[in-house]
Design a protein around this motif. Structure first.
Motif, PDB file in Angstrom:
ATOM      1  N   CYS A  47     -26.255  -2.873 -33.496  1.00 58.70           N
ATOM      2  CA  CYS A  47     -27.566  -3.515 -33.456  1.00 58.70           C
ATOM      3  C   CYS A  47     -28.497  -2.856 -32.444  1.00 58.70           C
ATOM      4  O   CYS A  47     -29.660  -3.247 -32.327  1.00 58.70           O
ATOM      5  N   LYS A  48     -27.957  -1.910 -31.652  1.00 54.67           N
ATOM      6  CA  LYS A  48     -28.770  -1.259 -30.632  1.00 54.67           C
ATOM      7  C   LYS A  48     -29.344   0.042 -31.178  1.00 54.67           C
ATOM      8  O   LYS A  48     -28.801   0.635 -32.110  1.00 54.67           O
ATOM      9  N   PRO A  49     -30.434   0.499 -30.613  1.00 55.38           N
ATOM     10  CA  PRO A  49     -31.004   1.784 -31.049  1.00 55.38           C
ATOM     11  C   PRO A  49     -29.987   2.898 -30.908  1.00 55.38           C
ATOM     12  O   PRO A  49     -29.392   3.068 -29.849  1.00 55.38           O
ATOM     13  N   GLN A  50     -29.766   3.618 -31.979  1.00 55.16           N
ATOM     14  CA  GLN A  50     -28.735   4.648 -31.979  1.00 55.16           C
ATOM     15  C   GLN A  50     -29.166   5.932 -31.296  1.00 55.16           C
ATOM     16  O   GLN A  50     -28.350   6.736 -30.907  1.00 55.16           O
ATOM     17  N   SER A  51     -30.401   6.118 -31.145  1.00 58.30           N
ATOM     18  CA  SER A  51     -30.883   7.387 -30.625  1.00 58.30           C
ATOM     19  C   SER A  51     -30.500   7.617 -29.173  1.00 58.30           C
ATOM     20  O   SER A  51     -30.369   8.757 -28.740  1.00 58.30           O
ATOM     21  N   SER A  52     -30.303   6.531 -28.394  1.00 60.17           N
ATOM     22  CA  SER A  52     -30.037   6.693 -26.974  1.00 60.17           C
ATOM     23  C   SER A  52     -28.552   6.555 -26.634  1.00 60.17           C
ATOM     24  O   SER A  52     -28.194   6.563 -25.462  1.00 60.17           O
ATOM     25  N   TYR A  53     -27.701   6.414 -27.639  1.00 63.53           N
ATOM     26  CA  TYR A  53     -26.272   6.265 -27.368  1.00 63.53           C
ATOM     27  C   TYR A  53     -25.665   7.602 -26.975  1.00 63.53           C
ATOM     28  O   TYR A  53     -26.126   8.661 -27.417  1.00 63.53           O
ATOM     29  N   PRO A  54     -24.593   7.572 -26.126  1.00 63.01           N
ATOM     30  CA  PRO A  54     -23.894   8.828 -25.839  1.00 63.01           C
ATOM     31  C   PRO A  54     -23.312   9.420 -27.116  1.00 63.01           C
ATOM     32  O   PRO A  54     -22.973   8.704 -28.064  1.00 63.01           O
TER      33      PRO A  54
END
Length: 604
Positions: free
Chosen positions: A144-151
């Motif tokens: 559910c979180k923005p995927q662009s900022s994930y490691p």
């Protein structure tokens, strides 16, 4: 149309009456404005189960109520007061026997289906089910979180097959497009706690790398899960499969100390020792230089968790020393304080640890067999105190004497004992020589704090009569000592009444004929080391016939030889011995011996 039997209907009616009583009794659990009790799920007092303007006892009225209750539509997992009203409606009609909990589950759905079947409701009155976006319910879910900022984990390299106890090394590469710092952790699959191995605190947009080392103690297939977390709490995981074979891996490196059970005091120096049984071959004539260096790592220890709710352990490992030559290293255990900060070494908290030693640049490693403990530095030390002693009243030479000593220690230290018995034969409980002891050796580089070995019960045997000064010493292994001196008198109560028992006169001898007769002494118990021929024998008066002499044998003293002169001879024999236990003792007896010429027999 109903499928229930009359017996079931009676049962349902009974349950319904119980529900009515519970409903009435539960009114006290209702808050103002509640339709249903928060404790029982039953309708509160004043809540009416009327739908469409009032109750209708006909089946058509039940169908109307049913359709009205389902007008908003339900799906598995739906919750609320409208679900409670539906459950209560179905219970009243005997279709639903579950709890009135406002949760539209499988039992509620089954009751709805049974009602529809019994009332020939072929077309469901429920509008199409709309499934809510799960992210509205659980926005903390990872997807559910923005995927662009994930490691992003770009690669994991490492072995996928190992032997039992063989160390494997895995390298994890990850990056964060937002430049956040990353922390790495791994769950190996053979434990229930998390191991944080590496944390990069400085924000770096470039690729970051973490290295992990682990060995498995049992055969099987494991799935280590590597986790990368940025400082925003966003997590990315990756895993691989590792097959561990049934053959034990042999490591030439072996940790000797600390190897488990030691207590190391902060600020003290611990000598870390190990051995390496590997061999290096060098071709004949070649100029080979092979120097093995070792890396020493301190690994925090936490016990394995076997319950379902396990703590979130964070196990760290730190390098104590790298590229060490030889097989020992003196480690000064840090004791960082405000007035004495650590300049060249990291702080070590109190707790349990193991030591891991590896050949530098290889996976040839060994770890302590069990954990040791780092304990706080103790600025002052109270020495132990010998508080009581039991000394045997009568002590005899050549008989074991028993003693008992008791000491205390304010810091609850383990104690070590030793004894000097005063006859230049030191006995120490530390080394376990004869006599029995509960003494223990002081641990190298540290101290035990278990409060054991407060009683010491040695025994000893003095060989000789005398007066001896005995010194008993106790140590707390941290410089504190106490001692007790006392004297013992070792005496003898044995009586040694020496006598010569062979009768006189002796049997006749004959000139030219071989002669032998035994002379026996008895009547007392010889000291240790003596036997029947252990006395000193002598002719104390007169003389033996010519050709005869005294000689010892396995059975005692004998007069033996071949006489050369006839006659009647008078002489006295003396047997004696001297010992530190009995002093000098002797016995003398006169004998007569007749020697015949061969033609004339002598008589008395």
């Amino acid at each position: 149309m109903r499928k229930y039997t009359s017996v079931l209907f009676a049962f349902v009616l009974f349950i319904t009456l119980l529900g009515f009583n519970a409903n009435s009794a539960s009114a006290t659990n209702c808050a103002p404005g509640d339709l249903f009790s928060s404790a029982t799920g039953q309708p509160c007092s004043g809540t009416k189960m009327e739908v469409n303007g009032g109750a209708d006892s006909s089946e058509d009225g039940d169908v109307l109520k049913f359709n009205d209750l389902l007008k908003n539509g339900f799906a598995i997992g739906s919750k609320g007061d409208d679900v409670r009203m539906l459950q209560q409606f179905l219970r009243d009609l005997g279709y639903y026997l579950g709890k009135i909990d406002g949760n539209y589950g499988k039992r509620t759905a089954r009751a709805v289906k049974d009602f529809q079947d019994d009332n020939d409701i072929t077309a469901p009155p429920v509008p199409p089910i709309v499934i809510e976006d799960p992210c509205k319910i659980r926005p903390d879910l990872s997807f559910c979180k923005p995927q662009s900022s994930y490691p992003v984990i770009s690669g994991i390299s490492g072995p996928q097959s190992l032997k039992i106890n063989e160390a494997g090394t895995w390298v994890v590469k990850a990056s964060d497009s937002s430049g956040r710092s990353l922390a790495y952790s791994v769950v190996w699959g053979d434990e229930y706690y998390k191991t944080t191995q590496n944390s990069l605190s400085a924000p770096m947009a470039r690729e970051q790398v973490a290295t992990f080392t682990h060995s498995y103690m049992q055969a099987g297939t494991y799935t280590p899960i590597f986790t990368v977390t940025n400082d925003a709490g966003q997590i990315t995981q990756a895993s691989l499969s590792v097959s561990v074979g049934g053959t034990n891996y042999y490591s030439s490196v072996s940790v000797l100390s600390p190897n488990g059970g030691e207590y190391l005091q902060k600020g003290a120096t611990q000598t870390i020792t190990w051995q390496d049984n590997s061999t290096t071959t060098c071709p004949k004539g070649a100029n080979c230089i092979s120097v093995k260096l070792y890396d020493i790592k301190l690994v925090a220890y936490n016990p394995s968790c076997t319950s379902q709710a396990c703590p979130d352990y964070h196990i760290t490992s730190r390098i104590i020393a790298s590229s060490v030559y030889g097989y020992s290293y003196d480690w000064s255990i840090p004791n960082c304080t405000t007035s004495k900060p650590c300049s060249s070494n990291f702080e070590v908290g109190t707790g349990a640890y193991t030591i891991q030693i590896c050949q530098s640049g290889t996976a040839i490693c060994d770890s302590s067999d069990s954990y040791f403990k780092v304990i706080p530095a103790i600025l002052t030390n109270n020495p132990p105190k010998i508080v009581s002693s039991t000394i045997q009243a009568t002590i005899l030479a050549e008989q074991s004497a028993s003693f008992n000593f008791t000491a205390t220690d304010l810091e609850n230290d383990d104690l070590s004992w030793s004894v000097d018995w005063g006859d230049y034969a030191k006995y120490s409980g530390i080394y376990g020589t004869s006599g029995g002891s509960t003494g223990i050796a002081c641990p190298v580089g540290g101290v035990k704090q278990n409060g054991t070995n407060y009683n010491f019960s040695p025994s000893y045997t003095w060989a000789s009569v005398g007066n001896y000064e005995v010194t008993v010493s106790v140590s707390d292994c941290r410089g504190g000592t106490d001692s007790l001196k006392f004297r013992v008198n070792v005496s003898s109560t044995k009586v040694y009444n020496l006598s010569i028992d062979t009768p006189s006169p002796l049997p006749n001898a004959t000139v030219g004929t071989s002669y032998k007769v035994a002379i026996d002494a008895s009547g007392g118990t010889l000291p240790v080391g003596y036997n029947s021929n252990g006395y000193n024998w002598s002719v104390s008066s007169g003389y033996l016939p010519y050709g005869l002499s005294l000689s010892s044998s396995d059975h005692g003293m004998v007069i033996t030889g071949t006489p050369t002169m006839y006659g009647i001879f008078h002489f006295s024999l003396t047997a004696s011995f001297n010992s530190s236990i009995t002093g000098f003792q002797s016995a003398t007896k006169e004998f007569i011996l007749a020697v015949d010429s061969g033609t004339t027999k002598r008589s008395f």
